[in-house]
Every structure is written in structure tokens, then in C-alpha cells.
Design a protein around this motif. Sequence first.
Motif, short mmCIF file in Angstrom:
data_model
loop_
_atom_site.label_atom_id
_atom_site.label_comp_id
_atom_site.label_asym_id
_atom_site.label_seq_id
_atom_site.Cartn_x
_atom_site.Cartn_y
_atom_site.Cartn_z
N GLY A 1 0.83 -1.19 0.00
CA GLY A 1 0.00 0.00 0.00
C GLY A 1 0.87 1.25 0.00
O GLY A 1 2.10 1.15 0.02
N PRO A 2 0.27 2.42 -0.06
CA PRO A 2 1.05 3.67 -0.09
C PRO A 2 2.04 3.80 1.06
O PRO A 2 3.14 4.33 0.88
CB PRO A 2 -0.03 4.75 -0.01
N LEU B 1 5.68 2.60 0.63
CA LEU B 1 6.61 3.23 -0.31
C LEU B 1 7.83 3.85 0.36
O LEU B 1 8.82 4.15 -0.32
CB LEU B 1 5.88 4.30 -1.14
N ARG C 1 9.24 9.02 -3.93
CA ARG C 1 8.03 9.34 -3.17
C ARG C 1 6.80 9.00 -3.98
O ARG C 1 6.85 8.88 -5.22
CB ARG C 1 8.02 10.82 -2.80
N LEU C 2 5.70 8.87 -3.27
CA LEU C 2 4.43 8.60 -3.96
C LEU C 2 3.93 9.88 -4.61
O LEU C 2 3.78 10.90 -3.95
CB LEU C 2 3.40 8.08 -2.95
N PHE C 3 3.69 9.79 -5.89
CA PHE C 3 3.15 10.94 -6.61
C PHE C 3 1.63 10.91 -6.63
O PHE C 3 0.98 11.91 -6.36
CB PHE C 3 3.69 10.95 -8.04
N ALA C 4 1.09 9.74 -6.93
CA ALA C 4 -0.38 9.63 -6.98
C ALA C 4 -0.76 8.15 -6.97
O ALA C 4 0.09 7.27 -7.17
CB ALA C 4 -0.93 10.29 -8.24
N THR C 5 -2.02 7.93 -6.71
CA THR C 5 -2.54 6.56 -6.80
C THR C 5 -3.63 6.54 -7.85
O THR C 5 -4.35 7.53 -8.05
CB THR C 5 -3.11 6.07 -5.46
N VAL C 6 -3.75 5.39 -8.49
CA VAL C 6 -4.84 5.18 -9.45
C VAL C 6 -5.69 4.05 -8.91
O VAL C 6 -5.19 2.93 -8.76
CB VAL C 6 -4.29 4.83 -10.85
N PRO C 7 -6.94 4.33 -8.61
CA PRO C 7 -7.75 3.29 -7.97
C PRO C 7 -8.09 2.17 -8.94
O PRO C 7 -8.14 2.36 -10.15
CB PRO C 7 -9.01 4.04 -7.54
N ARG C 8 -8.29 1.02 -8.35
CA ARG C 8 -8.78 -0.12 -9.14
C ARG C 8 -10.18 0.21 -9.62
O ARG C 8 -11.04 0.58 -8.82
CB ARG C 8 -8.81 -1.37 -8.26
N VAL C 9 -10.38 0.11 -10.91
CA VAL C 9 -11.70 0.48 -11.47
C VAL C 9 -12.60 -0.73 -11.40
O VAL C 9 -12.27 -1.80 -11.89
CB VAL C 9 -11.55 0.92 -12.94
N SER D 1 -11.25 8.11 -13.38
CA SER D 1 -10.39 7.41 -12.43
C SER D 1 -8.98 7.99 -12.44
O SER D 1 -8.24 7.82 -11.47
CB SER D 1 -10.31 5.93 -12.80
N ARG E 1 -2.82 16.17 -10.04
CA ARG E 1 -1.51 16.39 -9.42
C ARG E 1 -0.50 16.89 -10.45
O ARG E 1 0.33 17.76 -10.15
CB ARG E 1 -1.01 15.09 -8.78
N GLU F 1 -0.17 -2.18 -6.89
CA GLU F 1 -0.26 -2.46 -5.46
C GLU F 1 -0.37 -3.97 -5.23
O GLU F 1 -1.12 -4.65 -5.92
CB GLU F 1 -1.48 -1.75 -4.87
N GLN G 1 9.29 9.55 -9.35
CA GLN G 1 8.30 9.35 -8.31
C GLN G 1 7.39 8.18 -8.70
O GLN G 1 7.42 7.69 -9.83
CB GLN G 1 7.50 10.63 -8.08
N ILE G 2 6.60 7.78 -7.73
CA ILE G 2 5.83 6.53 -7.89
C ILE G 2 4.36 6.83 -8.13
O ILE G 2 3.77 7.70 -7.49
CB ILE G 2 5.95 5.66 -6.61
N LEU H 1 1.08 4.56 -7.82
CA LEU H 1 0.62 3.25 -7.35
C LEU H 1 -0.69 2.92 -8.07
O LEU H 1 -1.70 3.60 -7.88
CB LEU H 1 0.42 3.29 -5.84
N ASN H 2 -0.65 1.86 -8.86
CA ASN H 2 -1.79 1.51 -9.70
C ASN H 2 -2.66 0.46 -9.03
O ASN H 2 -2.18 -0.35 -8.24
CB ASN H 2 -1.28 0.98 -11.05
N ARG H 3 -3.93 0.47 -9.37
CA ARG H 3 -4.91 -0.53 -8.92
C ARG H 3 -4.99 -0.59 -7.39
O ARG H 3 -4.99 -1.68 -6.79
CB ARG H 3 -4.60 -1.90 -9.49
N THR H 4 -5.06 0.58 -6.79
CA THR H 4 -5.24 0.61 -5.34
C THR H 4 -6.73 0.48 -5.01
O THR H 4 -7.59 0.67 -5.87
CB THR H 4 -4.72 1.93 -4.74
N PRO I 1 -10.07 1.75 -3.95
CA PRO I 1 -10.59 3.12 -4.00
C PRO I 1 -10.85 3.70 -2.61
O PRO I 1 -11.39 3.01 -1.74
CB PRO I 1 -11.89 2.97 -4.80
#
Lengths: 344, 208
Positions: free
Chosen positions: A294-295, A298, A305-313, B10, B17, B164, B186-187, B189-192, B194
Motif C-alpha cells: 500500500g502507499p 513506499l 516518493r508517492l506521486f499519486a494513486t490510481v484506484p482499481r476500477v 479514475s 496532481r 499495489e 516518483q511513484i 501506485l496503480n490498482r489501489t 478506491p
Amino acid sequence: MRPYLATARRYWWVLVMVLAIIWGAGLVAGYVEYASTYSSEATVWVHRAPQDLGAANPDEPNLPLLQTSASQQADLLNQLLQTKSFLRDVVRKTALGPSIEAQTDDGAALDAIAKHFKVQALGTNLISVSYAAHDPRTARDMVVAALAVRGERVAAAGTAATTAVSTLYQKELDLAEGKAVAAQQAIDEFNASHSGDLSSTDQEEWARLRLTLDLANVRVMDLRNRIDQAALAPAILDMSGLEFQVVDEPREEGAPHGGTRPALTLAGVAFIAGLALAALLVAIGTVLVDHVAGPADLVRLGPARLFATVPRVGRAGGTSRDLRAMLAAVAFADGRPDAEATKT
Amino acid sequence: MTLDDPLPRSFDGLASRVDATGFRSVAFTSALAGEGVSTIALGTALSLVALRSEAVLLIDANWIQPSLTEDAQLASAPGLADCLAGNTDAASAIRPGSRSRPAFLPIGDRTAARPTLRSLASLLTRDLANYSTAIVDLPPVLAGESFVLSWAALVDQVLVVLREASTPLPQVREALGKLGNATNAQIVLNRTVPQSGSATAALRAVRT
């Protein structure tokens, strides 16, 4: 799939070592099995299966089995080889006897011995009996012993059947002889009580008594003949050798033979086991491998560093391929990014 | 499907950012293949088109697996490699965008040229200067390091995509090591899973 491939690439040397050890051991075991297995075989001409030990369909005992003589004899011998008492008698006739008898529980050893026997019909009247062992003499002795014990069993069964029939006939003979004696007594008493000319009624009575005596004597003679036949028939059949003739005697083979199938089985099992173990290791390695949970994880990546997350659709029944196709449809409009501009 | 659908949105978090940091050129890469880099580049470009009222250019620079070019059915069209080789000019190779779609530069003939620092710098400063935002889809670092490093030295930000609970950390560390500290990657994180309450909607509301 890709994480598994990554794990396999990362630990390829471990997988190679595991496969080398297991596959190598399998190949060596297979070779040793092939090179140290001797098979001895006897070919037997069979005339008919003994009726006393004939095979029957265990599911439908009343349904007659249409079998050739060879298949009957092969089935019979295979059934005998499944019994421990038969195998004990066989082993007792070979050099393995003392070692097997010394065991308190010889079941496993006898089962293993049974697996080394192979009985198969070669034609309508020909069967082969073979035994595979690591010693050529043992292989030959086991086949000889099996055929000998089978003969003893058949003879014993024939004797038992003969004894049973003879006992039955003997009882009937005793009864028939009693009737004959009684008939003779009746005639003697009649002769003693009637002197001179007989009336027609007495003549009829005398003729009836005489007929009864004759019938009783015929019955006695018939039963005596049957008893003799019952005692002699199996002996005659056994002496003639028509039922079970060993055409080719089992011999001691000088070169390894008969271990191909076990050797292939060993090698095949080792091959599959190696693949299965490698797959298991890759799966376990992938599951246990250090990955970002998880974030918060990292921080373990140092300065990055973590720039952003993309949620699971999540869409009902949707996959990442569906998402990609939808995005491409929006961005490229059937393959042409300028399609909208062209239209307008 | 339109940009108002939830799927393109999404990527609004990531696009917002990029927008907030003021980056004009962003390159997406990963440690291993199959992390979703091209999908994220595509989604981010779409979201940026909606966020910024300026022209957004999506560049397929994946010399190993140019899936965006295949999606656009432009496999035989001239593109980035041809521009670097001097066989064509960028203006004719770029497929123009619109108010809802990014412009797109396909990969072109990959055998024509490889990306070098000089040729890329020339392309970015001379031919692509008209585009205020450039989103670059790069191959995985561990599989195509030579295709990544020249871009990494020129773009404003390199973003390494990892999935993730899937991407092995050793591979990510190795990829970051190849990119070097100077890149300051920088990172993403994909498929986290929601999270409820996104700042994206608020940001869009403020901008509109």
C-alpha cells in the motif's frame, strides 16, 4: 502471470537446481531400474479351465462368461495371485521363502511380489506368465513356483471335489446295498414259505420280489462304477497333461529385460514432480516476495516518493482490458484521433 | 463513453496532481511489463485535456510494445521514430487532437531510429514546443533501459508505475537505481483500493 515470471527469472538458479536434482534422480532411478530388472517368462498351452475353479462374473454369477480357454486360465491365475495363501506357497518354494516367513506381517511383501507377476492371454489357448525381479534366478524360480503351486491347487480342488462326490455316492451305495439285501431276504423268506407248485398269485409275487432284487443289484453296480470313475477321472486328466501344458519353460535371462515400463514410470513421475515442485516454489516465492502492500509501504523505496494513486476500477464484469478499450475508444475515436475534428 | 463517465475520471487524481505541480512533460514507465503504464498515460492525457484548456500531446515512445499506436490503428503511419530519423516532420506525424481528445504521436517505424538525447532534445524544443503538455508512454526500465534514460533526462517528471500488492520491491528498487537519483523519479501506485472522498472533484469544481 507477470509476477510469477518475474519470480521465476529472479530465482532461476534455484529452479534449475531443483529440477536438476529431481529430474536427475528420476533418470538415475529409471536407469537403475531398467538395468537391474530381469524378467523370466513361461508360455503355457491351456485346454480348458478346471470346472471346480472356473471364473464367473462376480456381478452376475448366473450370467455365463464367454471366454476363451486362455482368458479363463489367465483370469484364474490372476485371481490366485491376489490371494496371500497362494503367494505364501509360491514364495515358500523359492529362496525368498525364509526372509518372507521371518516377517511378522508379510502382507506388504506379498503384495509387492504379486505386482511383479504378469499373466496375459496370448491367444485362444496360449498364456504367458512372467515375473520381474532384480535377480534372474529369482525371476525364474518365481514363475516355476507359481505354476507348480497352481497345479497343486487345481489337483487339490479336484481331489476335494472327488471326495465329496465319492462320499455322496458311498451313502447312496450303502442305501442301495441295504435295499438289495432286503430284497434278497424277502425272496429267501418267500422260497422258504412256499414249496411245490406256486399259484398264479404267488408267481406274480415271486416275480415282483425278483424284479426288486434285480433293480437293487443294478443300482449297486451302477453306483460302484460311478465311484470308480469319480476317483480315476481327475487322475487320468492330470496325467494326460491336456489341461495345462508348459510350452516354453521359464529361463534365467542373462541380460536385463522387462524393466522398461517401471523405468519410464519412475522417470515420468520424477519429471512431473519436478515441474510441480518448481511451480509450487514460484507460486510461494511470488506470494511471499516483498512487494508494495500500500502507499505506506513506499517509504521502503528510499528517496522515491508517492506521486499519486490510481484506484482499481470496478465495473460489473469489467477487466483492465475493457477499461483500456474504452479509453482508446474515447481518445482515438475508432483509430483516428482527429476523427472528431474532421467531422466538425 | 464520454469523459463524464467514471472510468476516464479514475485518472483525474493523477492528472490533477500533474496539473497542480505545473509539469509540462511527464513520462510514464515501470519496472516490469504489464503494470498498466500505457493505460495510465492514456487516461492521464484524457483527464488533462479536460483539466487544462491547452493542447495535450500523447507520445507513444514504447519501442518494445507500442500498444497505444496499435490501439489507434496507426502501426504503419509515420511517427516518433521517423521524426527522430529526419524522415518526416512532427507536424505531419502528429494526429491533431480536439477539445476532448489529446493529440497523438504514434511510434512510427521503430527501425528508423533510436531515441538519443540530442535528437529528443531537438524534437521537444523545436517541433513539440507548441504543445503545453506532453505525456510520454515509455517501455519498462528493466526491459528497455536505453529507450527510457534519454527521455528521463529531458522530461519534467518521470513517474514509475507499480501495481499495489503485485510488483516485487526488488525489481522496483533495481529500476529506480537504473533511473538514477538525478531523475528524481516518483511513484504512481496503480490498482489501489478506491478511497472515499477524492480531492479531484473539488479541484475540478474550483477550476470550472
